[in-house]
Each structure stands twice: as C-alpha cells, then as structure tokens.
Write an enzyme that holds these catalytic residues in place. Structure first.
Site, PDB file in Angstrom:
ATOM      1  CE1 TYR A 180      -3.129  -2.883   0.087  1.00  0.00           C
ATOM      2  CE2 TYR A 180      -4.266  -1.740   1.859  1.00  0.00           C
ATOM      3  CZ  TYR A 180      -4.221  -2.770   0.938  1.00  0.00           C
ATOM      4  OH  TYR A 180      -5.257  -3.654   0.853  1.00  0.00           O
ATOM      5  CE  LYS A 206       0.189 -18.114  -1.632  1.00  0.00           C
ATOM      6  NZ  LYS A 206      -0.735 -19.244  -1.452  1.00  0.00           N
ATOM      7  CG  ASP A 248      -3.567 -19.943   0.398  1.00  0.00           C
ATOM      8  OD1 ASP A 248      -2.849 -19.914   1.423  1.00  0.00           O
ATOM      9  OD2 ASP A 248      -3.261 -20.626  -0.614  1.00  0.00           O
ATOM     10  CG  ASP A 272      -7.626  -3.621   3.506  1.00  0.00           C
ATOM     11  OD1 ASP A 272      -8.578  -3.314   4.257  1.00  0.00           O
ATOM     12  OD2 ASP A 272      -7.527  -3.226   2.333  1.00  0.00           O
ATOM     13  CG  ASP A 289     -13.262  -5.582   5.225  1.00  0.00           C
ATOM     14  OD1 ASP A 289     -12.804  -4.847   6.131  1.00  0.00           O
ATOM     15  OD2 ASP A 289     -13.810  -5.143   4.199  1.00  0.00           O
TER      16      ASP A 289
HETATM   17  C1  IPM Z   1      -9.376   0.021   5.914  1.00  0.00           C
HETATM   18  C2  IPM Z   1      -9.796   0.568   4.588  1.00  0.00           C
HETATM   19  C3  IPM Z   1      -8.651   1.392   4.025  1.00  0.00           C
HETATM   20  C4  IPM Z   1      -7.461   0.480   3.896  1.00  0.00           C
HETATM   21  C5  IPM Z   1      -8.930   2.078   2.688  1.00  0.00           C
HETATM   22  C6  IPM Z   1     -10.161   2.961   2.762  1.00  0.00           C
HETATM   23  C7  IPM Z   1      -7.750   2.845   2.182  1.00  0.00           C
HETATM   24  O1  IPM Z   1     -10.180  -0.455   3.742  1.00  0.00           O
HETATM   25  O2  IPM Z   1      -9.081   0.819   6.820  1.00  0.00           O
HETATM   26  O3  IPM Z   1      -9.349  -1.200   6.060  1.00  0.00           O
HETATM   27  O4  IPM Z   1      -7.351  -0.284   2.948  1.00  0.00           O
HETATM   28  O5  IPM Z   1      -6.624   0.487   4.784  1.00  0.00           O
HETATM   29 MG    MG Z   2     -10.256  -2.349   4.688  1.00  0.00          MG
END
Ligand code: IPM
Ligand code: MG
Length: 357
Positions: free
Chosen positions: A143, A192, A224, A248, A252
């Site tokens: 990133y 990985k 994975d 990231d 989620d």
């Molecule tokens: C998070 C979000 C951010 C990231 C985006 C909005 C840049 O998805 O905080 O997880 O990828 O870090």
């Molecule tokens: Mg995110």
C-alpha cells in the site's frame, strides 16, 4: 486525575453523528473519574476537500500532532467519487497513518453473547464466543510501495511493489507478542511464505524474536488457508499478525463473522502512546444524518483510546461493560435489530450506554 487532549476528525457521512456519541461517553467517564478531556476538531476526507480543496490539510495534521490521540469517524462518500485518485477522501486515512507514524493497527473481532445470533456461521462453530485480534501492519508493504506504469513486453503495464524491512517487521511483531501476553498468548503470523520473499523475511524475524516471549505460542499460516480457517474454525485464533494488505482483507472477513460491523472498533498505534481510534465501518452515506447509525463502534473506539493511549484500564472497562449491558437489555440500532428487541436511534443508543457509566 488526568488531562488529555483529543483531536477529533468527524469526517463524512455518519462520522459526525457517531463521534458525537463517543465524545458524550468520554465526557461522562471524565466526570466520573475526574479526568479532563478536551476536544479539538479538524477536517479530513470529503469535507476537507470541500473546505480546503484537499483531503488532508496541513492544519489537520498539526492539530493531530499537537494532541494526545485522535478520534476519527469515517471518511468518503459518493459525492467525491470522481475526484482524482491522489485526492480521494480515503487518501486522508493513508496520509494520517503514515504522517503520524501509526504502523500498528489493532482490529478486534468479538462476538457479544447478546448478539450471537448475528453471526452468519453455524452456532456450533462459534459456541462459547469468539475473540480474535488482528494486528495489521499499517504503514508499509504494497500500500506504500513504489507504484506506477511502465512499458513492458506487451505494451503498457502497471506495477505495485511490496517491500518490508526487518525494522518494520520487528516493531509490528513486538506489538503482536505484547498484546498476546494480555490475552490467550497465541500469535499466528499469516503470510504467503510459499511464494513471497517478504513473507520469508517475516518468518525469519519472528523466529529470531520468539525466544524473548517464551510464554507465547507462535504459529504460521498461509493467507489463503487463513481465509478458509476463519470461517471453518475461527476459535483457533487469538492474535493474528500480518502485513498491510493481508490484514486489510482478513479483518473485513473476521468482522463479518461477528455479524455486526457497526460494533467493531479499531486502534492505530505508533511508537509511543499516541494513537488514532476509529470504528471499522465506513461513512454509510445512505443513512447519514438520519439518526440511524450505530454509535457503538465509535464508543468502543473511545474505550480503546482510554486503554491503549491513556492506560486507563478501569475506565475502558466501564465503557465495554456499559455496551454489554445495553445489548443485554435488548437495545438495538437498525443494523443489529431483530424481532422482540427495542429499536433505538443513534442518539438514544448513545444515551442508553451513557446511563450505564
Ligand atoms: C481500511 C480501509 C482502508 C485500507 C482504505 C479505505 C484505504 O479499507 O481501513 O481497512 O485499505 O486500509
Ligand atoms: Mg479495509
């Protein structure tokens, strides 16, 4: 008795509503325990684009740097979908993280007993509760790596580079080992390493460091497989430590397992006690300004601030217990509502939590 200066970035969408409730809670905690919290507001994200023409104005950075910690609501919305990439509201987040040196992102995924039904997995998979902490590296990796376009063998190609230095890996692993000591003392390093050189360096550094944390059990898992294990048997995890991109994605996934993303807080930390605290949910522009958003993630983020930045353990516990009590009483905002519960708006939910402080 303490003095704490908090920079508040309410941001866009539901950000202002949920942070307001978190601020109310902090004020109540301050009154109860005789701490003095002061709040200084700053703009970032879409609202900053509107006012300053840029998503992260230097005024905002200065206010954050002058504070003891930062509380953030959420940034972004459809209004700014067409601004150039370098100025998108989300860029403000990346900028805050790197400019404030917040390399360590703690993302807990916890199932509250009162909300066990919200978990989309079969009840037996999460029987007895779930409490995972994802420690995501936040200012390195792909990133923040070199990126661009170049001429390749098949015409124009785009590239993004993943780089990790030993120092970056050491400091995030140190944080993971340290928080694990206050938990189940298990760290799973997700990578990985069967493909990526950076992952192999993560493992080498972890091997070198593990002797310093003899009580912690260290394991490794390919990303994975980890994505699969999170839905197959999530209870095997205590602390997961991983790179920026894998963290990231997995955070989620882990949050979805709890079924109530509106409840999950996060902390971004650096070297000292300074941190930035924010709900993991987004700006939810579709319900903004309607008193429908769930303020609990923001409130719990304030709790994390008390714990990690100010070391006010008892005060932080008060906030967590107040949230638990309210959920047990059947109070629900629309996102977690089910038959038989009491439906509350953002403000009413904030008040309900407040009544338990
Ligand atoms: C998070 C979000 C951010 C990231 C985006 C909005 C840049 O998805 O905080 O997880 O990828 O870090
Ligand atoms: Mg995110």
């Amino acid at each position: 008795m303490g003095e704490y200066k908090i920079a508040v970035i309410q941001g866009d969408g539901i950000g202002p509503e949920v942070t307001q409730e978190a601020i109310n809670i902090l004020k109540a905690v301050g009154k109860k325990y005789q701490h003095h919290f002061t709040f200084e507001y700053a703009l970032a994200g879409g609202c900053a684009i509107d006012s300053y023409g840029q998503c992260l104005p230097k005024e905002t950075l200065a206010i954050c740097k002058g504070a003891d910690s930062v509380m953030l609501g959420a940034v972004g919305g459809p209004k700014w979908d067409n601004v150039p990439n370098a100025q998108r509201p989300e860029k403000a987040l990346l900028g805050l993280r790197s400019q404030l040196g917040l390399f360590s992102n703690l993302r807990p995924a916890k199932i509250y007993d009162a909300l066990a039904d919200a978990c989309p997995l079969k009840a037996e998979i999460v029987a007895g509760g779930l409490d995972i902490l994802i420690v995501r590296e936040l200012t390195g990796g792909i990133y923040f790596g070199e990126r661009g376009y170049r001429k390749g063998n098949y015409g124009v190609e785009a590239y993004d580079v993943e780089t990790y230095s030993e120092v970056e890996i050491q400091r995030i692993l140190k944080n993971a080992f340290t928080v694990a000591m206050q938990r189940e003392k298990k760290v799973c390093c997700v990578d990985k390493a069967n493909v990526l050189e950076t992952s192999r360096l993560w493992r080498k550094v972890a091997e070198e460091m593990k002797a310093s944390y003899p009580q912690v059990t260290l394991s490794y898992m390919y990303v994975d497989n980890a994505a699969m294990q999170l839905v197959r048997n999530p209870k095997q995890f205590d602390v997961i430590v991983t790179s920026n991109m894998f963290g990231d994605i997995l955070s989620d996934e882990a949050s979805m397992i709890t079924g109530s993303i509106g409840l999950l807080p996060s902390a971004s930390l650096g070297k000292g006690t300074f941190g930035m605290y924010e709900p993991i949910h987004g700006s939810a522009p579709d319900i903004a300004g309607q008193n429908k958003a769930n303020p609990i993630a923001a409130i719990l983020s304030a709790g994390m601030m008390l714990k990690y930045s100010f070391h006010l353990e008892k005060e932080a516990e008060d906030i967590e217990n107040a949230v638990k009590a309210v959920l047990e009483e059947g109070m629900r905002t629309p996102d977690i509502f089910s038959e038989g519960a009491t439906l509350l708006g953002t403000k009413e939910m904030g008040q309900a939590v407040l009544s338990h402080i």
